[in-house]
Write an enzyme that holds these catalytic residues in place. Structure first.
Site, PDB file in Angstrom:
ATOM      1  N   ASN A 175     -17.284   2.990  -9.677  1.00  0.00           N
ATOM      2  CA  ASN A 175     -16.226   3.565  -8.856  1.00  0.00           C
ATOM      3  C   ASN A 175     -16.366   2.936  -7.466  1.00  0.00           C
ATOM      4  O   ASN A 175     -17.413   3.055  -6.826  1.00  0.00           O
ATOM      5  CB  ASN A 175     -16.416   5.080  -8.795  1.00  0.00           C
ATOM      6  CG  ASN A 175     -15.385   5.741  -7.896  1.00  0.00           C
ATOM      7  OD1 ASN A 175     -15.001   5.210  -6.849  1.00  0.00           O
ATOM      8  ND2 ASN A 175     -14.938   6.899  -8.303  1.00  0.00           N
ATOM      9  N   ASP A 210      -8.299  -4.363  -3.020  1.00  0.00           N
ATOM     10  CA  ASP A 210      -6.978  -4.411  -3.675  1.00  0.00           C
ATOM     11  C   ASP A 210      -6.868  -3.242  -4.644  1.00  0.00           C
ATOM     12  O   ASP A 210      -6.835  -3.419  -5.863  1.00  0.00           O
ATOM     13  CB  ASP A 210      -6.815  -5.757  -4.409  1.00  0.00           C
ATOM     14  CG  ASP A 210      -5.448  -5.891  -5.056  1.00  0.00           C
ATOM     15  OD1 ASP A 210      -4.516  -5.173  -4.643  1.00  0.00           O
ATOM     16  OD2 ASP A 210      -5.300  -6.723  -5.977  1.00  0.00           O
ATOM     17  N   CYS A 270      -0.399  -1.862  -2.831  1.00  0.00           N
ATOM     18  CA  CYS A 270       0.757  -2.152  -3.692  1.00  0.00           C
ATOM     19  C   CYS A 270       1.651  -0.929  -3.847  1.00  0.00           C
ATOM     20  O   CYS A 270       2.525  -0.902  -4.709  1.00  0.00           O
ATOM     21  CB  CYS A 270       0.318  -2.702  -5.043  1.00  0.00           C
ATOM     22  SG  CYS A 270      -0.771  -1.602  -5.942  1.00  0.00           S
TER      23      CYS A 270
END
Ligand code: SAH
Length: 386
Positions: A269, A290, A330
């Site tokens: 994680n 990201d 994103c």
């Protein structure tokens, strides 16, 4: 063609350049059937355009054309040819690229990614789902693909009342498709991989990140290794971290396919792993973040921003002076200004001064329409730690 009548507000929305009409802005649905192309008219009955109609989604209409034209094979051929011609300008010589980016190519509800001879479709609304056979026929004519798969296992299809099953529509789709990007080999799992197999939208950002990267690098949320593989040539060592064992298996086979020795992957994680590195006082010269879209909708925006702040704060604690932070989001709900704001807060908390090196977005084969903010979803900012 059946007609759907808009309210005044719906008409204003179309006039503002946006192709979506929400259920509340529809005055009369008439005899429109799920997935049909319908004539969109204003309160007085004046023609506004042709749209795909959804019987279940909150987005009732997605505009296909402002001309009074048939939505037939010739229409799709024209749109697909235009999309392909644009790729020749913005992604020449790319074996893997996004051929159709929905609204960005005036084909709302349709995504097509091309991996060499294989095409991966996502039919995201009732209209494109209903147009499946004619689309397939057009794709056969234009590209003679080796195989076509519909990756219809995307949650938004639930809102359309459509099944969530991937399906090979034509030819064959191998278990692994070997493709190349920026001179590196990628083994793409078109059947089950994240997105359609590879994060094509980061293609240009991989190169940008590699331009600034050096020293010891950490790629958090590495998935199949996109950033990590690109950084390896420029860095002494690279560590890629992700929580998905399937993605990491693909990352490792990509590492081997490119014979890269200074790269390791770890299943963890990222939040916990970053915290552990901070406690251990580890230092890096390059960190890439990201993460998946933390804000799936506007309602969890605050929690999402806290998530972005936390990972950026930890990454900044790890970065040595002169280091490089590559941070991405994103979520289209998180605008660049909001991302810059949370990184600024994280930098103040971590007592780091950041200089912006590059402000970037998705690769150009994922085109952005000026009046359709949803078409811009990926932000990638590269910072130098002073
Ligand atoms: N950078 C990748 C794409 C990342 S997509 C590329 O360029 O190819 C986001 C990734 O985050 C997914 O691979 C997902 O498995 C991973 N992920 C989601 N939550 C995570 C967490 N808490 N810790 C680590 N990885 C996580």
């Amino acid at each position: 063609m059946n007609a759907v009548r808009l309210t005044r507000r719906g008409e204003d929305r179309l006039e503002s350049g946006h192709p979506w009409i929400f259920a509340g802005d529809v005055a009369e649905r008439g005899a429109a059937q799920a997935g049909q192309a319908v004539r969109v008219v204003n309160a007085k009955g004046r023609f506004l355009g042709i749209a795909h109609y959804s019987s279940t989604s909150q987005i009732t209409l997605r505009l296909l054309s402002r001309e009074d034209e048939a939505i037939d094979r010739a229409f799709f051929l024209r749109r697909l040819r235009a999309a392909a011609a644009h790729r020749e300008r913005v992604a020449p010589d790319c074996p893997a690229f996004r051929l159709v980016h929905a609204e960005g190519d005036l084909l709302p509800g349709l995504i097509i990614d091309r991996y060499g001879g294989c095409l991966v479709l996502q039919l995201l609304d009732q209209g494109m789902d209903a147009a499946r056979d004619v689309l397939l026929d057009c794709l056969q004519e234009l590209f003679s693909p080796r195989g076509v798969i519909a990756r219809n296992d995307v949650p938004v299809r639930k809102l359309e009342g459509l099944p969530l099953e991937p399906e090979v529509l034509a030819g064959e789709i191998p278990e692994r498709v070997s493709t190349s990007m920026n001179g590196l080999t990628f083994q793409a799992d078109l059947r089950r991989g994240q997105k359609t197999g590879v994060y094509l939208d980061q293609r240009e950002n991989y190169l940008a990140a590699a331009r600034w990267a050096r020293g010891r690098a950490l790629d958090c949320f590495t998935s199949t290794g996109g950033f990590a593989l690109h950084l390896a040539a420029r860095c002494d060592s690279v560590e890629g971290v992700d929580s998905s064992p399937e993605a990491l298996r693909a990352a490792e086979s990509n590492r081997q396919a490119n014979a890269i020795a200074n790269l390791t992957f770890r299943e963890a994680n990222a939040f916990d792993y970053l915290a552990g590195l901070v406690s251990a006082r580890r230092q890096f010269d390059t960190v890439v973040l990201d993460p998946p879209a933390f804000a799936k909708s506007r309602t969890n925006l605050d929690a999402a921003l806290r998530g972005y702040k936390e990972i950026n704060f930890k990454a900044l604690r790890l970065l040595a002076p002169g280091g490089t932070l590559v941070t991405c989001s994103c979520s289209h709900h998180v605008q660049e200004s909001a991302l810059l704001q949370v990184v600024a807060e994280a930098a103040l908390d971590a007592r780091r001064t950041l200089r912006i090196l590059e402000r970037r977005t998705q690769a150009q084969d994922h085109p952005i329409l000026l009046t359709v903010p949803e078409t811009l979803y990926l932000k990638c900012v590269i910072f130098e730690v002073l």
